[in-house]
Design a protein around this motif. Structure first.
Motif, PDB file in Angstrom:
ATOM      1  N   ASP A 171       0.833  -1.206   0.000  1.00 57.56           N
ATOM      2  CA  ASP A 171       0.000   0.000   0.000  1.00 57.56           C
ATOM      3  C   ASP A 171       0.868   1.256   0.000  1.00 57.56           C
ATOM      4  OD1 ASP A 171      -2.276  -1.488  -0.057  1.00 57.56           O
ATOM      5  OD2 ASP A 171      -2.745  -1.274   2.074  1.00 57.56           O
ATOM      6  N   ASN A 172       1.942   1.250   0.788  1.00 55.77           N
ATOM      7  CA  ASN A 172       2.835   2.407   0.847  1.00 55.77           C
ATOM      8  C   ASN A 172       3.518   2.653  -0.496  1.00 55.77           C
ATOM      9  OD1 ASN A 172       2.301   3.015   3.527  1.00 55.77           O
ATOM     10  ND2 ASN A 172       3.937   1.706   4.310  1.00 55.77           N
ATOM     11  N   ARG A 199       0.938   4.168  -2.807  1.00 56.23           N
ATOM     12  CA  ARG A 199       0.724   5.577  -2.450  1.00 56.23           C
ATOM     13  C   ARG A 199       1.857   6.448  -3.000  1.00 56.23           C
ATOM     14  NH1 ARG A 199      -1.590   8.898   1.382  1.00 56.23           N
ATOM     15  NH2 ARG A 199      -2.737   7.193   2.352  1.00 56.23           N
ATOM     16  N   LEU A 238      -6.718   1.981  -3.681  1.00 52.75           N
ATOM     17  CA  LEU A 238      -6.373   3.397  -3.845  1.00 52.75           C
ATOM     18  C   LEU A 238      -7.520   4.294  -3.393  1.00 52.75           C
ATOM     19  CD1 LEU A 238      -4.618   3.339  -7.340  1.00 52.75           C
ATOM     20  CD2 LEU A 238      -3.526   3.692  -5.122  1.00 52.75           C
ATOM     21  N   LEU A 259      -6.436   4.094   0.724  1.00 49.66           N
ATOM     22  CA  LEU A 259      -5.407   5.132   0.623  1.00 49.66           C
ATOM     23  C   LEU A 259      -5.984   6.522   0.361  1.00 49.66           C
ATOM     24  CD1 LEU A 259      -2.758   3.142  -1.471  1.00 49.66           C
ATOM     25  CD2 LEU A 259      -2.988   3.341   1.007  1.00 49.66           C
TER      26      LEU A 259
END
Length: 316
Positions: A71-72, A75, A109, A113
């Motif tokens: 996820d990071n 992002r 996303l 996020l």
């Protein structure tokens, strides 16, 4: 010793008592269940704060496809390149996202996020010199009053097409083909069109409207004819004090400058490539939306619709 499970009737009764302010101990005693059952019921019924995701129950649902590290990375990629798509992310990181569907990437996303896909705004491409000129323009006229701006005769050219092929979003039900005629934008390779020149002031509304001949490029001589026939009279009637035109080559040639000077028409010092500052652009857009709904079938109908629309619109 009380029970752990409640029937639907007992749940309703317990929630009613809790809503009335009864303690967990009292509710457990009246319903004849364990206190933990009432605690769990109260916790499950508590409303979530806006934006809060419900806690995931251990062992429920399929395992998550992305880790916090993945996820990071997603992002970081999106923040570095806002135009990158979920498909491009998947291709760029096959080791991390190879077994993750494009739809799941889009969902992560958007939901997790907080980076939903949005349609980018269209703005003029400006050089540093253009930016400085726009800033100087704003500083020079920042103290003008609405009454002063009303005495400016704004002008511009715009092209109107028989078929407007603007992109748009549609709400299409699941299972319906994206190629269903109801949910498509009709396109034509070379649609017939007409270019118009128009002017208006905030003091008394619309001025002249002129249809440029087909396949004729606007040059200084043509532009002087347009100004002579469609600007001078409206300019005087509207009691304007200054004329606005953009920085197109035909507008800035020596012959045009001399014509404006000879007729005592001062020109607003307009920064280049700044259509977003010209209020007539809003008028063009509104007219194009209206014309698209009328659906004229030929150039004559298009011209008639434009002439009527220009005369009926409240531009003051």
């Amino acid at each position: 010793m009380g029970r752990n499970k409640l029937t639907n009737e007992e749940k309703t009764r317990a929630l009613t008592l809790l809503k009335e302010g009864a303690s967990v101990i009292r509710v457990a005693a009246e319903v004849n269940v364990k206190r933990t059952a009432i605690y769990n019921l109260k916790k499950a019924a508590a409303p979530l704060s806006p934006g809060t995701v419900p806690p995931r129950k251990p062992g429920s649902g399929a395992p998550r496809k992305t880790s916090p590290r993945t996820d990071n990375i997603m992002r970081r990629e999106v923040l570095n390149d806002p135009a990158i798509t979920a498909s491009e992310l998947k291709k760029k990181h096959p080791a991390l996202l190879g077994n993750v569907s494009v739809r799941t990437i889009q969902h992560r996303l958007q939901i997790a996020l907080k980076l939903p896909s949005r349609r980018a705004a269209k703005k003029p491409l400006l050089t540093e010199a253009m930016k400085k000129k726009r800033l100087l323009f704003c500083k020079r006229y920042q103290h003008w009053t609405p009454e002063q701006w009303k005495k400016v005769m704004f002008s511009d050219e715009s092209t109107f097409r028989l078929v407007r092929m603007a992109s748009k979003t549609v709400c299409r039900p699941s299972g319906v083909s994206r190629y269903d005629p109801k949910y498509t934008v009709k396109t034509v390779k070379h649609p017939d069109s007409v270019m118009v020149w128009g002017s208006f002031s905030g003091y008394k509304g619309s001025g002249g409207l002129y249809f440029l001949p087909k396949n004729v490029t606007m040059k200084g001589a043509n532009y002087i004819e347009v100004l002579r026939d469609h600007l001078l009279v409206p300019y005087d009637i509207h009691e304007c004090e200054v004329f606005m035109q953009d920085s197109a080559p035909a507008h800035r040639c020596k012959a045009v400058t001399k014509f404006l000077t000879d007729n005592n028409i001062p020109v607003l010092d307009w920064p280049g490539n700044s259509p977003d500052l010209n209020p007539i652009e809003n008028t063009w857009n509104k007219m194009k939306n209206t014309i698209a709904k009328k659906r004229p079938t030929n150039i004559n109908e298009l011209k008639q619709a434009l002439t009527k629309l220009w005369g009926d619109m409240d531009l003051s």
